[in-house]
Design an enzyme around this catalytic site. Structure first.
Site, PDB file in Angstrom:
ATOM      1  N   ARG A  77      35.106  50.788  39.177  1.00 46.04           N
ATOM      2  CA  ARG A  77      34.136  51.937  38.286  1.00 46.04           C
ATOM      3  C   ARG A  77      32.565  52.136  39.025  1.00 46.04           C
ATOM      4  O   ARG A  77      32.127  50.435  39.187  1.00 46.04           O
ATOM      5  CB  ARG A  77      34.533  51.621  36.277  1.00 46.04           C
ATOM      6  CG  ARG A  77      35.061  53.006  35.948  1.00 46.04           C
ATOM      7  CD  ARG A  77      35.185  52.984  34.584  1.00 46.04           C
ATOM      8  NE  ARG A  77      34.637  51.799  33.951  1.00 46.04           N
ATOM      9  CZ  ARG A  77      33.011  51.232  33.580  1.00 46.04           C
ATOM     10  NH1 ARG A  77      32.413  52.793  32.831  1.00 46.04           N
ATOM     11  NH2 ARG A  77      33.070  50.436  32.727  1.00 46.04           N
ATOM     12  N   SER A 145      36.518  40.665  38.498  1.00 43.87           N
ATOM     13  CA  SER A 145      37.302  40.241  37.705  1.00 43.87           C
ATOM     14  C   SER A 145      38.651  39.248  37.821  1.00 43.87           C
ATOM     15  O   SER A 145      39.579  39.448  38.128  1.00 43.87           O
ATOM     16  CB  SER A 145      37.996  41.263  36.140  1.00 43.87           C
ATOM     17  OG  SER A 145      36.250  41.805  35.989  1.00 43.87           O
ATOM     18  N   ASP A 198      34.467  39.747  34.779  1.00 44.58           N
ATOM     19  CA  ASP A 198      34.685  40.907  32.964  1.00 44.58           C
ATOM     20  C   ASP A 198      34.095  40.645  31.558  1.00 44.58           C
ATOM     21  O   ASP A 198      34.039  41.018  30.657  1.00 44.58           O
ATOM     22  CB  ASP A 198      35.317  41.590  33.167  1.00 44.58           C
ATOM     23  CG  ASP A 198      37.353  40.865  33.339  1.00 44.58           C
ATOM     24  OD1 ASP A 198      37.040  40.367  32.981  1.00 44.58           O
ATOM     25  OD2 ASP A 198      38.156  42.197  32.961  1.00 44.58           O
TER      26      ASP A 198
HETATM   27  C1  BGC Z   1      41.938  36.732  35.876  1.00 43.36           C
HETATM   28  C2  BGC Z   1      40.136  36.612  35.139  1.00 43.36           C
HETATM   29  C3  BGC Z   1      39.387  38.389  34.316  1.00 43.36           C
HETATM   30  C4  BGC Z   1      40.962  38.689  33.841  1.00 43.36           C
HETATM   31  C5  BGC Z   1      41.196  40.042  33.016  1.00 43.36           C
HETATM   32  C6  BGC Z   1      42.470  38.283  34.854  1.00 43.36           C
HETATM   33  O1  BGC Z   1      43.807  38.232  36.146  1.00 43.36           O
HETATM   34  O2  BGC Z   1      41.629  35.616  36.621  1.00 43.36           O
HETATM   35  O3  BGC Z   1      39.505  36.685  36.071  1.00 43.36           O
HETATM   36  O4  BGC Z   1      38.788  37.835  33.679  1.00 43.36           O
HETATM   37  O5  BGC Z   1      41.975  38.798  34.875  1.00 43.36           O
HETATM   38  O6  BGC Z   1      40.330  40.723  33.602  1.00 43.36           O
END
Ligand code: BGC
Length: 460
Positions: A77, A145, A198
């Site tokens: 996004r 993320s 995130d």
């Molecule tokens: C990632 C994280 C992320 C989470 C939620 C996980 O697979 O390693 O960095 O915060 O997913 O998106």
């Protein structure tokens, strides 16, 4: 009666997925222990406990027009957020969602970032002429993320991919530099002023509206949590301690694993055949990417060992990830007397037709077993964090709010209710009066804009 062989499979699953309070208590204790080990030294634990370089949370005074880019799932996004200080807060928020073509999730880095920068450039272009930016560079908060070793508030190298991503040439690279390069190719004059996870965004956005928010959790395609830690409790922190005395830690709890986790043969096979075997074990037990897939594996075993699904063509049943978590959620919440939705989902997704009501009830129970285990483990993870920071116990009267975002928590009612009741079960009625869980819808994008504002080049 459901055939005995099928019943046996379900009984085995029920037993192996059991999460009595005693076991969850062990999970919470192990989580808190791993967290401490991860803070002690780099590589001290599988739970990475990443220093985010965010040492204070937004307080409402943030002002200006900021962009955010939120990348972490099957969609990304872009956002434009107008912040107007303490009284007025967010006066305008526009966003656009773009789905990422499957082949870009396992292609190469420049293709992925090129695709993103193009969409971002279009979004910026649609802003039209804005005198605000006549002599000024636009600024962006980048929510990325995946596990990143942060090197500053606006730089960090990718440790590994998770979820459905696997782009080898990006691992070890600075993701901000890659984005910045792709933006330049698009002729976009924009500076990345913050790189965040995130969970950090969810925590920031949560605390922007409610200063009691101390933990940010994502329960969506993937799972993770971030929280505000005392800088003095982070031995591995190098250099001068932040003035605020605090530091937001991105736990990356998805990679937690422990002998006390209730793993089944289905989890083990799923892990082995996944894009990242041996990694993200906690995430594979609890997050939305995997729950439907676990259920599919159980149904396949039943179909191989019994005839309750009739003479079914197993091609679909054998296809990985064909049953998605929204499908099992729909079946789990089916209120029709004859479980019509279950019948439809089984037929449409797995080509299992002509099931008896008894069989459909059994399918609902499988969804329930898998989802309850997930929600209860997620609750235990949260309790682990609360323990680590000395909150959520009868001696602590401070209010602690946990901001949660992600489709699994937002849309899967049974999951959400089970997580919330398990939290109360684990910390007790009294302590739970000062602990609240709340949905922080779309926190990660807003959080990125807020942190970008706090690190704007124009502040100095
Ligand atoms: C990632 C994280 C992320 C989470 C939620 C996980 O697979 O390693 O960095 O915060 O997913 O998106």
């Amino acid at each position: 009666m459901v055939a005995a062989a099928a019943e046996q499979v379900v009984a085995g699953l029920r037993e192996e997925c059991a999460t009595p309070a005693g076991r969850l208590d062990e999970v919470a204790a192990a989580m808190a222990e791993e967290m401490a080990a991860g803070l002690a030294e780099e590589g001290g634990s599988k739970v990475k406990m990443i220093v985010s370089y965010v040492d204070s949370l937004p307080n409402g005074s943030e002002e200006g027009l900021f962009y955010a880019l939120d990348l972490g799932g099957t969609n990304f996004r872009v956002l434009r957020v107008q912040l107007a200080g303490k009284e007025k807060r967010v006066v305008k928020r526009e966003s656009r969602e773009v789905s990422i073509p499957r082949h870009l999730m396992s292609g190469n880095s420049s293709e992925l970032f090129g695709f993103i920068a193009l969409a971002l450039a279009k979004f910026v272009h649609d802003e039209g002429h804005n005198t605000l930016f006549d002599n000024k560079q636009r600024e962006l908060g980048f929510t990325f993320s995946f596990p990143v070793r942060q090197t500053s508030i606006a730089s960090g190298t990718l440790i590994k991919w998770t979820k459905a991503f696997s782009i080898d040439d990006a691992v070890g690279e600075d993701v901000v530099a890659e984005l910045q390069m792709a933006m330049e190719k698009q002729g976009l004059d924009m500076r990345v002023s913050a790189l965040i996870n995130d969970t950090v965004g969810t925590l920031a956005a949560g605390s922007y509206y409610d200063e009691d928010v101390v933990v940010g959790v994502i329960l969506g395609t993937g799972s993770n949590a971030a929280y505000l830690e005392k800088a003095s409790a982070i031995p591995k922190l190098e250099g001068e301690l932040p003035k605020s005395g605090n530091m937001v830690i991105n736990t990356e709890w998805g990679n937690f694993s422990s002998p006390c986790l209730p793993l089944t043969e289905y989890d083990e096979a799923l892990d082995k055949e996944s894009l990242n075997p041996g990694e993200q074990i906690f995430e594979k037990l609890i997050s939305g990417m995997y729950l439907g897939e676990i259920v599919r594996r159980v149904l396949l075993k039943i179909s191989l060992q019994s005839s309750i699904f009739g003479n079914v063509d197993q091609t679909k049943l054998k296809s990985h990830f064909i049953l998605r978590t929204p499908d099992i959620s729909a079946m789990h919440h089916d209120q029709t007397p004859d479980l019509k939705i279950v019948a439809e989902k089984l037929a449409d997704n797995l080509k299992i037709i002509d099931t008896s009501l008894e069989t459909r009830k059994m399918v609902v129970e499988i969804c329930d077993i898998v989802t309850r285990r997930s929600a209860r483990l997620a609750a235990a993870g949260i309790v682990g964090i609360l323990r680590k920071i000395g909150r959520g116990n009868p001696n602590d009267k401070r209010k602690s709010v946990i901001a949660i975002d992600g489709g699994l928590y937002e849309h899967y009612t049974e999951f959400r209710q089970c997580l919330e009741s398990t939290l109360t079960e684990l910390i007790g009625e009294e302590a739970s009066r000062s602990v609240t869980v709340k949905l922080a819808n779309d926190g990660s994008g807003l959080g990125a804009a807020l942190i970008a504002a706090a690190h704007s080049q124009y502040l100095k």
